[in-house]
Design a protein around this motif. Structure first.
Motif, PDB file in Angstrom:
ATOM      1  N   ASP A 116     -20.286   1.419  -4.067  1.00  0.00           N
ATOM      2  CA  ASP A 116     -20.774   0.040  -4.158  1.00  0.00           C
ATOM      3  C   ASP A 116     -19.608  -0.960  -4.170  1.00  0.00           C
ATOM      4  O   ASP A 116     -19.491  -1.800  -5.073  1.00  0.00           O
ATOM      5  N   LEU A 117     -18.747  -0.863  -3.170  1.00  0.00           N
ATOM      6  CA  LEU A 117     -17.563  -1.713  -3.116  1.00  0.00           C
ATOM      7  C   LEU A 117     -17.946  -3.153  -2.779  1.00  0.00           C
ATOM      8  O   LEU A 117     -18.706  -3.391  -1.841  1.00  0.00           O
ATOM      9  N   PRO A 118     -17.422  -4.123  -3.518  1.00  0.00           N
ATOM     10  CA  PRO A 118     -17.709  -5.522  -3.191  1.00  0.00           C
ATOM     11  C   PRO A 118     -17.038  -5.921  -1.880  1.00  0.00           C
ATOM     12  O   PRO A 118     -16.119  -5.256  -1.394  1.00  0.00           O
ATOM     13  N   GLU A 119     -17.468  -7.030  -1.322  1.00  0.00           N
ATOM     14  CA  GLU A 119     -16.991  -7.464  -0.011  1.00  0.00           C
ATOM     15  C   GLU A 119     -15.495  -7.727   0.005  1.00  0.00           C
ATOM     16  O   GLU A 119     -14.817  -7.510   1.017  1.00  0.00           O
ATOM     17  N   TYR A 120     -14.943  -8.206  -1.122  1.00  0.00           N
ATOM     18  CA  TYR A 120     -13.526  -8.560  -1.141  1.00  0.00           C
ATOM     19  C   TYR A 120     -12.604  -7.336  -1.234  1.00  0.00           C
ATOM     20  O   TYR A 120     -11.389  -7.466  -1.147  1.00  0.00           O
ATOM     21  N   ILE A 121     -13.153  -6.143  -1.423  1.00  0.00           N
ATOM     22  CA  ILE A 121     -12.353  -4.921  -1.407  1.00  0.00           C
ATOM     23  C   ILE A 121     -12.397  -4.336   0.000  1.00  0.00           C
ATOM     24  O   ILE A 121     -13.470  -3.997   0.504  1.00  0.00           O
ATOM     25  N   ARG A 122     -11.225  -4.255   0.621  1.00  0.00           N
ATOM     26  CA  ARG A 122     -11.142  -3.802   2.000  1.00  0.00           C
ATOM     27  C   ARG A 122     -10.546  -2.395   2.041  1.00  0.00           C
ATOM     28  O   ARG A 122      -9.521  -2.124   1.422  1.00  0.00           O
ATOM     29  N   ILE A 123     -11.187  -1.493   2.774  1.00  0.00           N
ATOM     30  CA  ILE A 123     -10.671  -0.138   2.950  1.00  0.00           C
ATOM     31  C   ILE A 123      -9.647  -0.169   4.077  1.00  0.00           C
ATOM     32  O   ILE A 123      -9.952  -0.598   5.187  1.00  0.00           O
ATOM     33  N   VAL A 124      -8.425   0.279   3.784  1.00  0.00           N
ATOM     34  CA  VAL A 124      -7.337   0.151   4.750  1.00  0.00           C
ATOM     35  C   VAL A 124      -7.018   1.478   5.426  1.00  0.00           C
ATOM     36  O   VAL A 124      -7.011   1.593   6.643  1.00  0.00           O
ATOM     37  N   ASP A 125      -6.714   2.489   4.634  1.00  0.00           N
ATOM     38  CA  ASP A 125      -6.388   3.786   5.219  1.00  0.00           C
ATOM     39  C   ASP A 125      -6.714   4.896   4.225  1.00  0.00           C
ATOM     40  O   ASP A 125      -7.254   4.634   3.151  1.00  0.00           O
ATOM     41  N   LEU A 126      -6.380   6.093   4.610  1.00  0.00           N
ATOM     42  CA  LEU A 126      -6.780   7.259   3.840  1.00  0.00           C
ATOM     43  C   LEU A 126      -5.649   8.277   3.837  1.00  0.00           C
ATOM     44  O   LEU A 126      -4.971   8.469   4.848  1.00  0.00           O
ATOM     45  N   ILE A 127      -5.423   8.892   2.684  1.00  0.00           N
ATOM     46  CA  ILE A 127      -4.482   9.998   2.584  1.00  0.00           C
ATOM     47  C   ILE A 127      -5.270  11.242   2.189  1.00  0.00           C
ATOM     48  O   ILE A 127      -5.979  11.249   1.178  1.00  0.00           O
ATOM     49  N   ASP A 128      -5.190  12.267   3.013  1.00  0.00           N
ATOM     50  CA  ASP A 128      -5.687  13.583   2.620  1.00  0.00           C
ATOM     51  C   ASP A 128      -4.528  14.338   1.990  1.00  0.00           C
ATOM     52  O   ASP A 128      -3.413  14.324   2.524  1.00  0.00           O
TER      53      ASP A 128
END
Length: 281
Positions: free
Chosen positions: A245-257
């Motif tokens: 439930d991430l709010p709009e102002y939180i942006r997903i940038v990248d991912l580390i496995d």
């Protein structure tokens, strides 16, 4: 009443005291950081064009008037800067009072340098892992490395989601990622950039990349393997956004496995540095 609007190119930056008080807390904090890190800090380090002390003191008063935390790291740093300039406001920029607030560069031994360079040169992107969890305390150290990356005006926009698919299965199902069962999603709180200017979009990209790279290097130093994954559109992560439930102002940038690698990839070959230098004068 006072006005610092001329200091910024962003027309939405507040000017009067009333405008600062009318800001929501997120924007107030963003503008507060931008002022002290971008305007008053250069004064301590020798830039005569840095912000004047009256504006800085007014902002400290506004912080108190708004009832914000007296233990906040931004406030502590701001007070330190004000004290440095206030002790000898008319002194030369290289005065003892100002120099006292400049840290000595930590000593780096030749052995230290070799270790740092080895970590940089030997890190590999690993995409196959043993089914073995990384201890929580080790993940905390990796996340801390991301916090110590260079970050414009120390805005500290980086946020994390740490997922162990043993506990949250299928969060990443349908996304083209390696079969790790532990992930760090690197996010940014876009509210941190509300005090910036037209450069903020580029700042965001660089800030996230610097944090991710520091975590990858820390992982390698701690014997943890992984891969840095980027996407053109954060819609690649619909399950992640919906699940938490991430709010709009939180942006997903990248991912580390990340995990303990079951492979040692062949090292990519690099060109000689001189082949890549376009200009050296």
């Amino acid at each position: 009443m006072w006005d610092i609007s001329e200091k910024y190119s962003d027309a939405e930056t507040p000017g009067s005291r009333a405008e600062w008080l009318a800001l929501d807390e997120a924007r107030f904090r963003a503008c507060f950081r931008t002022f002290f890190y971008g305007e008053l800090l250069p004064r301590v380090y020798g830039d005569a064009k840095g912000a004047d002390l009256a504006h800085a003191k007014e902002l400290l008063a506004l912080w108190r008037e708004r009832g914000l935390s007296e233990g906040d790291h931004d406030l502590r740093f701001a007070r330190c800067l004000v004290q440095a300039v206030e002790e000898e406001p008319d002194a030369p920029l290289d005065s003892a009072a100002l120099r006292a607030y400049r840290m000595e560069k930590p000593a780096i031994t030749p052995e230290d340098r070799e270790v740092v360079l080895r970590v940089i040169h030997d890190r590999r992107s690993v995409r196959a892992f043993y089914n073995k969890d990384i201890p929580d305390e080790l993940i905390a150290k990796i996340l801390a490395a991301g916090q110590h990356a260079a970050h414009v005006n120390n805005l500290q926009s980086i946020r994390y989601i740490v997922v162990n698919e043993t506990h949250e299965p299928w969060v990443f199902r349908g996304v083209d990622i390696p079969p790790a069962h532990q992930h760090i999603a690197v996010l940014q709180d876009d509210r941190c950039y509300l005090g910036g200017d037209e450069k903020s979009q580029m700042d965001r990209i660089i800030d996230a990349g610097a944090a991710t790279e520091c975590m990858l290097l820390a992982m390698h130093a701690y014997g943890v393997d992984g891969a840095w994954l980027t996407y053109n559109d954060e819609e690649q992560f619909p399950r992640l956004r919906a699940k938490f439930d991430l709010p709009e102002y939180i942006r997903i940038v990248d991912l580390i496995d990340l995990g303990y690698g079951s492979q040692t990839p062949f090292p990519p070959q690099r060109p000689e540095v001189d082949e890549r230098v376009i200009v050296r004068v």
